[in-house]
Motif scaffolding. Structure first.
Motif, PDB file in Angstrom:
ATOM      1  N   GLU A 157     -58.288   6.389 126.458  1.00  0.00           N
ATOM      2  CA  GLU A 157     -58.756   7.583 127.160  1.00  0.00           C
ATOM      3  C   GLU A 157     -57.599   8.312 127.845  1.00  0.00           C
ATOM      4  O   GLU A 157     -57.726   8.809 128.961  1.00  0.00           O
ATOM      5  N   GLY A 158     -56.436   8.327 127.174  1.00  0.00           N
ATOM      6  CA  GLY A 158     -55.281   9.050 127.699  1.00  0.00           C
ATOM      7  C   GLY A 158     -54.563   8.369 128.855  1.00  0.00           C
ATOM      8  O   GLY A 158     -53.721   8.981 129.505  1.00  0.00           O
ATOM      9  N   ARG A 159     -54.906   7.116 129.133  1.00  0.00           N
ATOM     10  CA  ARG A 159     -54.276   6.385 130.242  1.00  0.00           C
ATOM     11  C   ARG A 159     -53.804   5.015 129.773  1.00  0.00           C
ATOM     12  O   ARG A 159     -54.337   4.453 128.823  1.00  0.00           O
ATOM     13  N   VAL A 160     -52.832   4.469 130.497  1.00  0.00           N
ATOM     14  CA  VAL A 160     -52.401   3.095 130.244  1.00  0.00           C
ATOM     15  C   VAL A 160     -53.320   2.183 131.048  1.00  0.00           C
ATOM     16  O   VAL A 160     -53.457   2.335 132.255  1.00  0.00           O
ATOM     17  N   LYS A 161     -53.957   1.255 130.344  1.00  0.00           N
ATOM     18  CA  LYS A 161     -54.843   0.291 131.000  1.00  0.00           C
ATOM     19  C   LYS A 161     -54.224  -1.092 130.899  1.00  0.00           C
ATOM     20  O   LYS A 161     -53.365  -1.329 130.055  1.00  0.00           O
ATOM     21  N   GLU A 162     -54.689  -2.018 131.753  1.00  0.00           N
ATOM     22  CA  GLU A 162     -54.080  -3.346 131.840  1.00  0.00           C
ATOM     23  C   GLU A 162     -55.126  -4.453 131.843  1.00  0.00           C
ATOM     24  O   GLU A 162     -56.223  -4.284 132.360  1.00  0.00           O
ATOM     25  N   VAL A 163     -54.729  -5.570 131.268  1.00  0.00           N
ATOM     26  CA  VAL A 163     -55.441  -6.835 131.424  1.00  0.00           C
ATOM     27  C   VAL A 163     -54.431  -7.731 132.119  1.00  0.00           C
ATOM     28  O   VAL A 163     -53.304  -7.896 131.653  1.00  0.00           O
ATOM     29  N   ILE A 164     -54.811  -8.296 133.260  1.00  0.00           N
ATOM     30  CA  ILE A 164     -53.870  -9.075 134.070  1.00  0.00           C
ATOM     31  C   ILE A 164     -54.098 -10.569 133.853  1.00  0.00           C
ATOM     32  O   ILE A 164     -55.236 -11.044 133.863  1.00  0.00           O
ATOM     33  N   GLY A 165     -53.005 -11.288 133.647  1.00  0.00           N
ATOM     34  CA  GLY A 165     -53.056 -12.728 133.434  1.00  0.00           C
ATOM     35  C   GLY A 165     -53.351 -13.478 134.721  1.00  0.00           C
ATOM     36  O   GLY A 165     -53.232 -12.941 135.818  1.00  0.00           O
ATOM     37  N   ASP A 166     -53.735 -14.737 134.570  1.00  0.00           N
ATOM     38  CA  ASP A 166     -54.041 -15.604 135.700  1.00  0.00           C
ATOM     39  C   ASP A 166     -53.087 -16.798 135.648  1.00  0.00           C
ATOM     40  O   ASP A 166     -53.292 -17.727 134.861  1.00  0.00           O
ATOM     41  N   GLN A 167     -52.044 -16.776 136.473  1.00  0.00           N
ATOM     42  CA  GLN A 167     -51.038 -17.832 136.456  1.00  0.00           C
ATOM     43  C   GLN A 167     -51.601 -19.182 136.887  1.00  0.00           C
ATOM     44  O   GLN A 167     -51.147 -20.214 136.403  1.00  0.00           O
TER      45      GLN A 167
END
Length: 194
Positions: A157-167
């Motif tokens: 949708e025209g944006r950078v999205k993230e999935v964040i890891g769980d250390q």
């Protein structure tokens, strides 16, 4: 009264050029490390929505060429042998053993409004992870992963999205693997008869 007007082609080129300049770029910086424990050698372990369920302990492995599903997830999704497509190419498990897959199943992975269907190879072998997502998923999503930054980034949708890891979960998976290896390997003390 006549007015000069640019040809439609020129208007289109300008519009496309302006849109192209506004397109975000996927990248990682030191700011992406905020909230992570540094330095580290942790795997990138995330929670993903697979087959309509939030699934924890999913390893993101950009070095792997296929997605893999392990027994806990197979049972948790209430899959049956008849849900699987035949797949008999052997794989090597985390323990170094050759494993014959039970089959293959195509399931959706959803992140927000983005859905990508991938083929999971179902194996009956030990893994500290519930599943592994690999290059096919990353490429279909147009994503880039970074273990250093503990993130997967992709455009939507025209944006950078993230999935964040769980250390913490990554560390727990590593400890589980080490504990399992320690309990299955014969002790040198026992072998020496001490």
């Amino acid at each position: 009264m006549s007015m000069a007007r640019l040809p439609v082609e020129a208007d289109d080129r300008e519009s496309k050029k302006a849109k192209g300049m506004a397109s975000p770029i996927i990248g990682f910086s030191d700011e992406d490390k905020v909230g992570t424990i540094q330095p580290h050698d942790d795997a990138l372990v995330v929670t993903l929505r697979i087959g309509g369920y939030d699934v924890k302990m999913v390893l993101v492995d950009q070095d792997s060429a296929m997605e893999v599903m392990y027994p806990d997830l197979y049972k948790g999704l209430k899959l049956r042998p008849e849900d699987l497509i035949a797949y008999d190419s052997p794989l090597v498990s985390f323990e170094g053993k050759t494993v014959t897959p039970k089959g293959l199943i195509r399931l959706p992975i959803q992140i927000g409004s983005d859905i990508v269907k991938v083929d999971f190879i179902v194996v009956d072998a030990y893994s500290p992870y519930t599943a592994i997502v690999a290059r096919p998923w990353l490429h279909a999503l147009g994503a880039v992963s970074s273990t250093l930054h503990q993130k997967v980034k992709y455009l939507s949708e025209g944006r950078v999205k993230e999935v964040i890891g769980d250390q913490v979960v990554a560390w727990q998976c590593m400890v589980s693997t080490i504990s399992r290896q320690s309990s299955t390997e014969p002790s040198t003390i026992a072998e020496d008869g001490l």
